[in-house]
Design an enzyme around this catalytic site. Structure first.
Site, short mmCIF file in Angstrom:
data_model
loop_
_atom_site.label_atom_id
_atom_site.label_comp_id
_atom_site.label_asym_id
_atom_site.label_seq_id
_atom_site.Cartn_x
_atom_site.Cartn_y
_atom_site.Cartn_z
N ASP A 18 7.63 -3.17 0.10
CA ASP A 18 6.73 -2.93 1.22
C ASP A 18 6.05 -1.56 1.10
O ASP A 18 6.36 -0.77 0.21
CB ASP A 18 7.49 -3.05 2.54
CG ASP A 18 6.61 -3.51 3.69
OD1 ASP A 18 5.37 -3.53 3.51
OD2 ASP A 18 7.14 -3.85 4.77
N HIS A 19 5.14 -1.29 2.02
CA HIS A 19 4.31 -0.09 1.92
C HIS A 19 5.16 1.19 1.94
O HIS A 19 6.16 1.29 2.65
CB HIS A 19 3.26 -0.06 3.03
CG HIS A 19 3.80 0.07 4.42
ND1 HIS A 19 4.25 -1.02 5.13
CD2 HIS A 19 3.98 1.15 5.21
CE1 HIS A 19 4.67 -0.61 6.32
NE2 HIS A 19 4.52 0.70 6.39
N LYS A 20 4.75 2.11 1.09
CA LYS A 20 5.34 3.45 0.97
C LYS A 20 6.81 3.44 0.52
O LYS A 20 7.49 4.47 0.61
CB LYS A 20 5.18 4.24 2.27
CG LYS A 20 3.72 4.59 2.56
CD LYS A 20 3.61 5.55 3.71
CE LYS A 20 2.15 5.96 3.94
NZ LYS A 20 2.00 6.90 5.07
N ALA A 21 7.30 2.31 0.04
CA ALA A 21 8.63 2.30 -0.59
C ALA A 21 8.52 3.01 -1.94
O ALA A 21 7.45 3.05 -2.56
CB ALA A 21 9.13 0.87 -0.77
N ALA A 80 0.83 -1.21 0.00
CA ALA A 80 0.00 0.00 0.00
C ALA A 80 0.86 1.26 0.00
O ALA A 80 1.83 1.37 0.74
CB ALA A 80 -0.91 0.00 1.23
#
Length: 211
Positions: free
Chosen positions: A139-142, A122
């Site tokens: 992973d998220h916000k990478a 996400a």
């Protein structure tokens, strides 16, 4: 995707790209490759039709077919992407395997190769013309820049940033919040716990600069 796809390149990721389009019930019209010895051969019954600069086949792109650039080498990949933009005024399509997971809240650019079991979380931002090999985790916000390649089973943790043209080998772990600079290279199996500078090469656990 309503139109069939012409794949530019018939080596490296070309074969798995064909499998990706097959997994999504997308017809592949054929391959184009600069290696004349491949012309007239087949990959899983799909023909290598001619050169990547063959005007007879290129003129189909944008009208009757889509295009995907299946080339591992960054410089040649960029050349083909620019050629498609200049000559055909089109961007390559994404090749996303049917068994990949891409969050509905993630941003994905154009022309990316996303193989089976890749997970993009996400809020992640993925540029264009990247290569994600089997089982890579974003992973998220990478944030992933354009023309980045990430090896099989590598993990890019939350809020890490990988800049344009970086190469991440197989089985790498990049700790959350770390930045990998433009054109940097990270050797297979490394654990990256600190920022890697532009064009640097690092390897090991923890990853250290190789001179």
């Amino acid at each position: 995707m309503d139109k069939p796809v012409i794949i530019l390149g018939a080596k490296g990721i070309a074969h798995p790209a064909l499998e990706i389009f097959n997994s999504n019930q997308v017809i592949v019209y054929g391959f184009l490759d600069e290696d004349q010895s491949l012309h007239g051969t087949e990959i899983n019954e799909v023909s290598v039709l001619g050169s990547t600069e063959d005007e007879g086949f290129l003129k189909l792109i944008g009208k009757k077919t889509e295009a995907f650039v299946a080339v591992d080498d960054v410089k040649y990949r960029k050349f083909l992407v620019e050629m498609l933009l200049e000559v055909r005024k089109v961007q390559p399509v994404n090749a996303i395997h049917g068994r990949a997971y891409v969050s509905t809240d993630a941003f994905i650019g154009h022309g990316n190769f996303i193989n089976a079991n890749v997970a993009i979380g996400a809020g992640a931002k993925v540029g264009s013309h990247c290569i994600f090999h089997t089982g890579a985790v974003i992973d998220h916000k990478a944030e992933i820049g354009d023309f980045v390649q990430i090896g099989a089973g590598s993990i890019v943790n939350a809020e890490a940033k990988i800049e344009e043209g970086a190469f991440i080998g197989s089985g790498v772990t990049i700790v959350g919040g770390v930045t990998i600079g433009k054109g940097a290279r990270v050797g297979a199996g490394s654990v990256v716990i600190a920022t890697v500078g532009k064009n640097e090469t690092v390897f090991g656990n923890p990853a250290a600069k190789i001179k």
